[in-house]
Write a protein that holds these residues in place. Structure first.
Motif, mmCIF file in Angstrom:
data_model
loop_
_atom_site.group_PDB
_atom_site.id
_atom_site.type_symbol
_atom_site.label_atom_id
_atom_site.label_comp_id
_atom_site.label_asym_id
_atom_site.label_seq_id
_atom_site.Cartn_x
_atom_site.Cartn_y
_atom_site.Cartn_z
ATOM 1 N N VAL A 164 93.069 1.296 87.277
ATOM 2 C CA VAL A 164 94.339 1.255 86.417
ATOM 3 C C VAL A 164 94.934 2.756 86.421
ATOM 4 C CG1 VAL A 164 95.175 1.335 84.098
ATOM 5 C CG2 VAL A 164 93.490 -0.397 84.810
ATOM 6 N N ARG A 165 96.153 2.894 86.745
ATOM 7 C CA ARG A 165 96.727 4.278 86.857
ATOM 8 C C ARG A 165 96.597 4.952 85.665
ATOM 9 N NH1 ARG A 165 102.184 2.281 88.671
ATOM 10 N NH2 ARG A 165 102.716 3.580 86.862
ATOM 11 N N SER A 166 96.519 6.039 85.533
ATOM 12 C CA SER A 166 96.013 7.018 84.330
ATOM 13 C C SER A 166 97.465 6.820 83.308
ATOM 14 C CB SER A 166 95.718 8.499 84.718
ATOM 15 O OG SER A 166 96.835 9.078 85.277
ATOM 16 N N ASP A 167 98.407 6.885 84.027
ATOM 17 C CA ASP A 167 99.779 6.832 83.025
ATOM 18 C C ASP A 167 99.843 5.296 82.521
ATOM 19 O OD1 ASP A 167 100.318 5.713 85.618
ATOM 20 O OD2 ASP A 167 102.433 5.966 85.236
ATOM 21 N N ARG A 168 99.161 4.318 83.050
ATOM 22 C CA ARG A 168 99.244 3.085 82.338
ATOM 23 C C ARG A 168 97.963 2.610 81.712
ATOM 24 N NH1 ARG A 168 102.456 -1.185 85.787
ATOM 25 N NH2 ARG A 168 102.550 -2.231 83.800
ATOM 26 N N SER A 169 97.056 3.395 81.372
ATOM 27 C CA SER A 169 95.726 2.884 80.783
ATOM 28 C C SER A 169 95.913 3.320 79.332
ATOM 29 C CB SER A 169 94.563 4.137 81.192
ATOM 30 O OG SER A 169 93.403 3.706 80.459
ATOM 31 N N PRO A 170 95.679 2.424 78.295
ATOM 32 C CA PRO A 170 95.691 2.594 77.095
ATOM 33 C C PRO A 170 94.456 2.925 76.334
ATOM 34 C CG PRO A 170 95.449 0.109 77.317
ATOM 35 C CD PRO A 170 95.404 0.720 78.804
ATOM 36 N N PHE A 171 93.422 3.165 77.104
ATOM 37 C CA PHE A 171 92.205 3.535 76.685
ATOM 38 C C PHE A 171 91.726 5.113 76.509
ATOM 39 C CE2 PHE A 171 91.648 -0.357 78.979
ATOM 40 C CZ PHE A 171 91.801 -1.303 78.058
ATOM 41 N N ALA A 172 91.180 5.658 75.495
ATOM 42 C CA ALA A 172 90.610 6.995 75.776
ATOM 43 C C ALA A 172 89.467 6.935 76.661
ATOM 44 C CB ALA A 172 90.102 6.981 74.088
ATOM 45 N N ARG A 218 97.201 -18.819 89.251
ATOM 46 C CA ARG A 218 98.411 -18.104 89.327
ATOM 47 C C ARG A 218 98.230 -16.599 89.494
ATOM 48 N NH1 ARG A 218 101.561 -19.660 84.601
ATOM 49 N NH2 ARG A 218 103.081 -18.303 85.784
ATOM 50 N N VAL A 219 99.612 -16.021 89.883
ATOM 51 C CA VAL A 219 99.444 -14.733 89.452
ATOM 52 C C VAL A 219 100.317 -14.161 88.408
ATOM 53 C CG1 VAL A 219 100.112 -12.226 90.867
ATOM 54 C CG2 VAL A 219 98.899 -13.905 92.019
ATOM 55 N N VAL A 220 100.236 -13.352 87.583
ATOM 56 C CA VAL A 220 101.012 -13.168 86.442
ATOM 57 C C VAL A 220 101.355 -11.679 86.165
ATOM 58 C CG1 VAL A 220 100.294 -15.265 85.129
ATOM 59 C CG2 VAL A 220 99.028 -13.308 84.787
ATOM 60 N N ASP A 221 102.294 -11.436 85.484
ATOM 61 C CA ASP A 221 102.947 -10.180 85.101
ATOM 62 C C ASP A 221 102.228 -9.810 83.564
ATOM 63 O OD1 ASP A 221 104.301 -9.405 87.503
ATOM 64 O OD2 ASP A 221 105.730 -10.411 86.678
ATOM 65 N N VAL A 222 101.489 -8.880 83.258
ATOM 66 C CA VAL A 222 100.769 -8.553 81.992
ATOM 67 C C VAL A 222 101.053 -6.921 82.049
ATOM 68 C CG1 VAL A 222 99.225 -10.411 81.903
ATOM 69 C CG2 VAL A 222 98.411 -8.329 82.876
ATOM 70 N N PRO A 223 100.822 -6.447 80.801
ATOM 71 C CA PRO A 223 101.199 -5.013 80.700
ATOM 72 C C PRO A 223 100.466 -4.101 81.644
ATOM 73 C CG PRO A 223 100.790 -6.091 78.533
ATOM 74 C CD PRO A 223 100.528 -7.135 79.396
ATOM 75 N N PHE A 224 99.316 -4.613 82.213
ATOM 76 C CA PHE A 224 98.563 -3.824 83.329
ATOM 77 C C PHE A 224 99.178 -3.637 84.613
ATOM 78 C CE2 PHE A 224 95.359 -4.098 80.039
ATOM 79 C CZ PHE A 224 94.953 -2.824 80.137
ATOM 80 N N GLY A 225 100.210 -4.725 84.831
ATOM 81 C CA GLY A 225 100.998 -4.940 85.993
ATOM 82 C C GLY A 225 100.680 -6.503 86.617
#
Length: 176
Positions: free
Chosen positions: A144-152, A86-93
């Motif tokens: 990952v778009r920089s505005d969506r990245s939770p990483f340092a 499947r294709v799913v929606d998660v916090p990354f998109g």
């Protein structure tokens, strides 16, 4: 790159659960390498992440009561017939479920590393699974778009450092 498996997720979740079970009562307010979270908040984040991914795959809202309660629905959702196609929606998109599985594995291992550091424990995950997560992260993070990245930003670490330390450093943790 080999694909992630539900069996790997079950093993990683169990190992992370042992780290959580090893937290002593006086450690819940201790700081973690995730500077915005103490131990309690980090565990809550992991539990919430398990619930989010389980809901994304199953379509059912999950409200776990603690870490052990969050693992069964997560494994059931990823293990359901056809779930990984499947294709799913998660916090990354919106992503293929196999990508979601990669994300969950990496998240559990890195946050297990965080908890181990915060509580004086030792995080042990299979090196092949950690290397798989590192390879996936290296290929996926630039997308990952920089505005969506939770990483340092990635941190420097020796090439011969343990695989888990290299994964943690790649995802922004200071290993030294």
């Amino acid at each position: 790159m080999s694909g992630p498996t539900v069996e790997q997720l079950a093993d990683v979740a169990e190992r992370t659960g042992r780290l959580i079970a090893g937290i002593t009562p006086d450690q819940w307010r201790d700081p973690t390498p995730c500077v915005e979270w103490d131990v309690r908040a980090l565990v809550a984040h992991v539990v919430g992440g398990n619930a989010v991914f389980a809901a994304a795959l199953s379509g059912e809202t999950v409200q776990p009561d603690g870490y052990p309660d969050s693992v069964a629905p997560l494994l059931a959702a990823f293990g359901a017939a056809g779930a990984l196609e499947r294709v799913v929606d998660v916090p990354f998109g919106t992503v293929p479920a196999t990508v979601a599985l990669h994300l969950r594995l990496a998240d559990l291992m890195v946050h297990g590393w965080d908890l181990a550091r915060a509580t004086g424990q030792h995080a042990e995950y299979p090196d092949d699974v950690v290397e798989q997560a590192l390879e996936f992260s290296r290929s996926a993070l630039p997308l990952v778009r920089s505005d969506r990245s939770p990483f340092a930003p990635s941190q420097a670490v020796d090439d011969d450092a343990p695989a888990l330390d290299r994964l943690a450093a790649f995802l922004g943790r200071k290993v030294s």
